[in-house]
Design a protein around this motif. Structure first.
Motif, PDB file in Angstrom:
ATOM      1  N   LEU A  89       0.843  -1.198   0.000  1.00  0.00           N
ATOM      2  CA  LEU A  89       0.000   0.000   0.000  1.00  0.00           C
ATOM      3  C   LEU A  89       0.878   1.248   0.000  1.00  0.00           C
ATOM      4  N   ARG A  90       1.873   1.261   0.860  1.00  0.00           N
ATOM      5  CA  ARG A  90       2.791   2.400   0.941  1.00  0.00           C
ATOM      6  C   ARG A  90       3.473   2.669  -0.399  1.00  0.00           C
ATOM      7  N   ASP A  91       3.834   1.593  -1.096  1.00  0.00           N
ATOM      8  CA  ASP A  91       4.578   1.717  -2.350  1.00  0.00           C
ATOM      9  C   ASP A  91       3.682   1.954  -3.567  1.00  0.00           C
ATOM     10  N   GLY A  92       2.405   2.163  -3.339  1.00  0.00           N
ATOM     11  CA  GLY A  92       1.512   2.482  -4.437  1.00  0.00           C
ATOM     12  C   GLY A  92       1.043   1.291  -5.248  1.00  0.00           C
ATOM     13  N   LYS A  93       1.149   0.085  -4.686  1.00  0.00           N
ATOM     14  CA  LYS A  93       0.729  -1.112  -5.404  1.00  0.00           C
ATOM     15  C   LYS A  93      -0.733  -1.469  -5.140  1.00  0.00           C
ATOM     16  N   GLY A  94      -1.400  -0.617  -4.416  1.00  0.00           N
ATOM     17  CA  GLY A  94      -2.821  -0.786  -4.131  1.00  0.00           C
ATOM     18  C   GLY A  94      -3.382   0.526  -3.635  1.00  0.00           C
ATOM     19  N   ASP A  95      -4.714   0.621  -3.583  1.00  0.00           N
ATOM     20  CA  ASP A  95      -5.367   1.862  -3.180  1.00  0.00           C
ATOM     21  C   ASP A  95      -5.880   1.829  -1.747  1.00  0.00           C
ATOM     22  N   ALA A  96      -5.979   0.641  -1.157  1.00  0.00           N
ATOM     23  CA  ALA A  96      -6.450   0.506   0.221  1.00  0.00           C
ATOM     24  C   ALA A  96      -6.041  -0.872   0.728  1.00  0.00           C
ATOM     25  N   PHE A  97      -6.015  -1.018   2.055  1.00  0.00           N
ATOM     26  CA  PHE A  97      -5.615  -2.280   2.681  1.00  0.00           C
ATOM     27  C   PHE A  97      -6.647  -2.680   3.721  1.00  0.00           C
ATOM     28  N   ILE A  98      -6.963  -3.973   3.773  1.00  0.00           N
ATOM     29  CA  ILE A  98      -7.934  -4.517   4.731  1.00  0.00           C
ATOM     30  C   ILE A  98      -7.296  -5.669   5.489  1.00  0.00           C
ATOM     31  N   SER A  99      -7.508  -5.706   6.804  1.00  0.00           N
ATOM     32  CA  SER A  99      -7.065  -6.847   7.606  1.00  0.00           C
ATOM     33  C   SER A  99      -8.025  -7.079   8.758  1.00  0.00           C
ATOM     34  N   ALA A 100      -8.279  -8.356   9.057  1.00  0.00           N
ATOM     35  CA  ALA A 100      -9.067  -8.727  10.233  1.00  0.00           C
ATOM     36  C   ALA A 100      -8.145  -9.194  11.358  1.00  0.00           C
ATOM     37  N   GLY A 101      -6.857  -8.946  11.216  1.00  0.00           N
ATOM     38  CA  GLY A 101      -5.878  -9.371  12.215  1.00  0.00           C
ATOM     39  C   GLY A 101      -5.849  -8.462  13.438  1.00  0.00           C
ATOM     40  N   SER A 102      -4.802  -8.593  14.232  1.00  0.00           N
ATOM     41  CA  SER A 102      -4.640  -7.846  15.471  1.00  0.00           C
ATOM     42  C   SER A 102      -4.781  -6.341  15.253  1.00  0.00           C
ATOM     43  N   THR A 103      -5.674  -5.712  16.037  1.00  0.00           N
ATOM     44  CA  THR A 103      -5.876  -4.265  15.913  1.00  0.00           C
ATOM     45  C   THR A 103      -4.611  -3.500  16.261  1.00  0.00           C
ATOM     46  N   GLY A 104      -3.967  -3.887  17.366  1.00  0.00           N
ATOM     47  CA  GLY A 104      -2.754  -3.197  17.787  1.00  0.00           C
ATOM     48  C   GLY A 104      -1.649  -3.300  16.765  1.00  0.00           C
ATOM     49  N   ALA A 105      -1.468  -4.503  16.209  1.00  0.00           N
ATOM     50  CA  ALA A 105      -0.429  -4.698  15.202  1.00  0.00           C
ATOM     51  C   ALA A 105      -0.747  -3.910  13.936  1.00  0.00           C
ATOM     52  N   LEU A 106      -2.020  -3.895  13.543  1.00  0.00           N
ATOM     53  CA  LEU A 106      -2.395  -3.184  12.318  1.00  0.00           C
ATOM     54  C   LEU A 106      -2.177  -1.686  12.474  1.00  0.00           C
ATOM     55  N   LEU A 107      -2.561  -1.132  13.619  1.00  0.00           N
ATOM     56  CA  LEU A 107      -2.362   0.296  13.842  1.00  0.00           C
ATOM     57  C   LEU A 107      -0.869   0.628  13.887  1.00  0.00           C
ATOM     58  N   THR A 108      -0.095  -0.229  14.565  1.00  0.00           N
ATOM     59  CA  THR A 108       1.349  -0.013  14.624  1.00  0.00           C
ATOM     60  C   THR A 108       1.965  -0.107  13.242  1.00  0.00           C
ATOM     61  N   GLY A 109       1.581  -1.147  12.483  1.00  0.00           N
ATOM     62  CA  GLY A 109       2.120  -1.328  11.143  1.00  0.00           C
ATOM     63  C   GLY A 109       1.738  -0.193  10.211  1.00  0.00           C
ATOM     64  N   ALA A 110       0.485   0.259  10.305  1.00  0.00           N
ATOM     65  CA  ALA A 110       0.042   1.372   9.468  1.00  0.00           C
ATOM     66  C   ALA A 110       0.831   2.636   9.797  1.00  0.00           C
ATOM     67  N   THR A 111       1.111   2.840  11.083  1.00  0.00           N
ATOM     68  CA  THR A 111       1.859   4.020  11.516  1.00  0.00           C
ATOM     69  C   THR A 111       3.314   3.958  11.086  1.00  0.00           C
ATOM     70  N   LEU A 112       3.943   2.787  11.237  1.00  0.00           N
ATOM     71  CA  LEU A 112       5.363   2.641  10.926  1.00  0.00           C
ATOM     72  C   LEU A 112       5.634   2.521   9.434  1.00  0.00           C
ATOM     73  N   LEU A 113       4.781   1.787   8.733  1.00  0.00           N
ATOM     74  CA  LEU A 113       5.045   1.467   7.333  1.00  0.00           C
ATOM     75  C   LEU A 113       4.364   2.434   6.363  1.00  0.00           C
ATOM     76  N   VAL A 114       3.077   2.662   6.566  1.00  0.00           N
ATOM     77  CA  VAL A 114       2.345   3.549   5.657  1.00  0.00           C
ATOM     78  C   VAL A 114       2.525   5.014   6.066  1.00  0.00           C
ATOM     79  N   LYS A 115       2.665   5.260   7.351  1.00  0.00           N
ATOM     80  CA  LYS A 115       2.881   6.571   7.969  1.00  0.00           C
ATOM     81  C   LYS A 115       1.572   7.342   8.151  1.00  0.00           C
ATOM     82  N   ARG A 116       1.593   8.205   9.156  1.00  0.00           N
ATOM     83  CA  ARG A 116       0.479   9.117   9.395  1.00  0.00           C
ATOM     84  C   ARG A 116       0.549  10.292   8.422  1.00  0.00           C
ATOM     85  N   VAL A 117      -0.578  10.954   8.252  1.00  0.00           N
ATOM     86  CA  VAL A 117      -0.587  12.228   7.539  1.00  0.00           C
ATOM     87  C   VAL A 117       0.322  13.181   8.310  1.00  0.00           C
TER      88      VAL A 117
END
Length: 340
Positions: A91-119
């Motif tokens: 997603l970060r690299d522009g290979k998709g327009d959105a990302f969906i996961s039903a996995g761990s909320t904490g991990a997803l928020l952390t990963g989104a913050t570290l990898l995709v980055k906040r505004v």
């Protein structure tokens, strides 16, 4: 549009995730990228009647999975090839327009913050579940159940929730309320009192349609369109709504089973009851967006079935088209709390 989906996240992965992805790909007219164990994904596809990977669907194989027991703060350093991490990186690299996961909320928020980055300028991303009210829907936005909460965060979240309500619920001038134990300015802890002053200032300056403190019972009646609160109170309110919905459903079922007359009455009101039930069904919603991340990330609930994933795809598609991220980027300066 390309939607990236973590095929290994959630209690029912990968079968229900894959099933929902295939259904959503056809129904919503999007391309799908599934990340995860390729053999497991292909096996799930066969169980869904697809012997070959359908056109418009791609598999990106990974060797690891984020488990619920993994520490969100370290999992992406220890595990470099997870279905969640690879999907977020794509997603970060522009290979998709959105990302969906039903996995761990904490991990997803952390990963989104570290990898995709906040505004840029956003101090913390927030989850914004949409809850039913007696007059429609409202956005509940908070700091997260176990996160530190400050007036600065809550003021920022008020803006994020307002943008989200405007773009996703179609409300031109969303009414923003601060969840509290009473409507008076003197109510609440120091957190609520200080936050109230800053939100009143934003309202007086015309930046927010802030209506003041609001009690939970008034919020449920449709008293506001955006409910701003600390993570603990927000989580209690959300779980209470879910519990009341479950209780009401069971109570009504018992009432209508009493005798022949009540069973006949049930037939007459069944359409309305089904509509009420669907409003409280998380599978009908699909998931919750992370607001403040630079690209669309949707958290589907952990027990998501195929219907939930199918609806999460629509939610991801609409979020990507909504323009909310542009709204946030253009209004960062308004969200800052400048203490004297």
């Amino acid at each position: 549009m390309r939607i990236i989906i973590d095929a290994m996240g959630g209690d029912n992965a990968p079968l229900e995730i894959v099933k929902g992805a295939l259904a959503g790909q056809k129904r919503w007219g999007v391309d799908i990228v599934l990340t995860g164990d390729e053999d497991a994904i292909r096996s799930a596809m066969k169980d869904c009647g697809a012997d070959e990977v359908p056109r418009g669907v791609e598999i990106v194989g990974t060797t690891e999975t984020v488990e619920m027991c993994d520490d969100p703060s370290t999992v992406f350093r220890r595990k470099k090839d997870t279905s969640m991490g690879v999907g977020l990186t794509a997603l970060r690299d522009g290979k998709g327009d959105a990302f969906i996961s039903a996995g761990s909320t904490g991990a997803l928020l952390t990963g989104a913050t570290l990898l995709v980055k906040r505004v840029r300028g956003i101090r913390r991303a927030a989850m914004a579940p949409v809850i039913p009210t007696t007059t429609g829907k409202a956005v509940l936005i908070d700091c997260g159940a176990n996160a530190e909460c400050t007036p600065e965060y809550l003021v920022q979240f008020a803006y994020l929730g307002s943008f989200y309500a405007k773009r996703t619920l179609g409300i031109d001038n969303p009414r923003v309320g601060l969840l509290n134990i009473g409507a008076e300015d003197s109510k609440g802890t120091d957190l609520q009192k200080e936050t109230l002053q800053w939100l009143q200032k934003a309202g007086a300056e015309g930046h927010l349609n802030f209506i003041g403190n609001i009690e939970a019972k008034e919020a449920i009646k449709g008293g506001c369109d955006v409910i701003v609160t600390d993570g603990f109170s927000g989580n209690v309110m959300l779980k209470s709504i879910e519990g009341i919905g479950s209780y009401a459903g069971s109570a009504l079922k018992s009432i209508f089973k009493k005798n022949l007359l009540t069973k006949l009455a049930a037939l007459l009101v069944m359409p309305g009851l089904n509509d009420f039930k669907s409003q409280l069904d998380p599978n009908k919603v699909g998931g919750t967006a992370f607001i403040g991340i630079s690209k669309p990330v949707i958290k589907a609930h952990g027990s998501s079935n195929a219907e939930a994933i199918e609806n999460a795809i629509l939610q991801a598609k609409e979020f990507a088209h909504s323009g909310i991220i542009d709204d946030i980027e253009q209004n960062i300066d308004l969200m800052k709390v400048e203490k004297e």
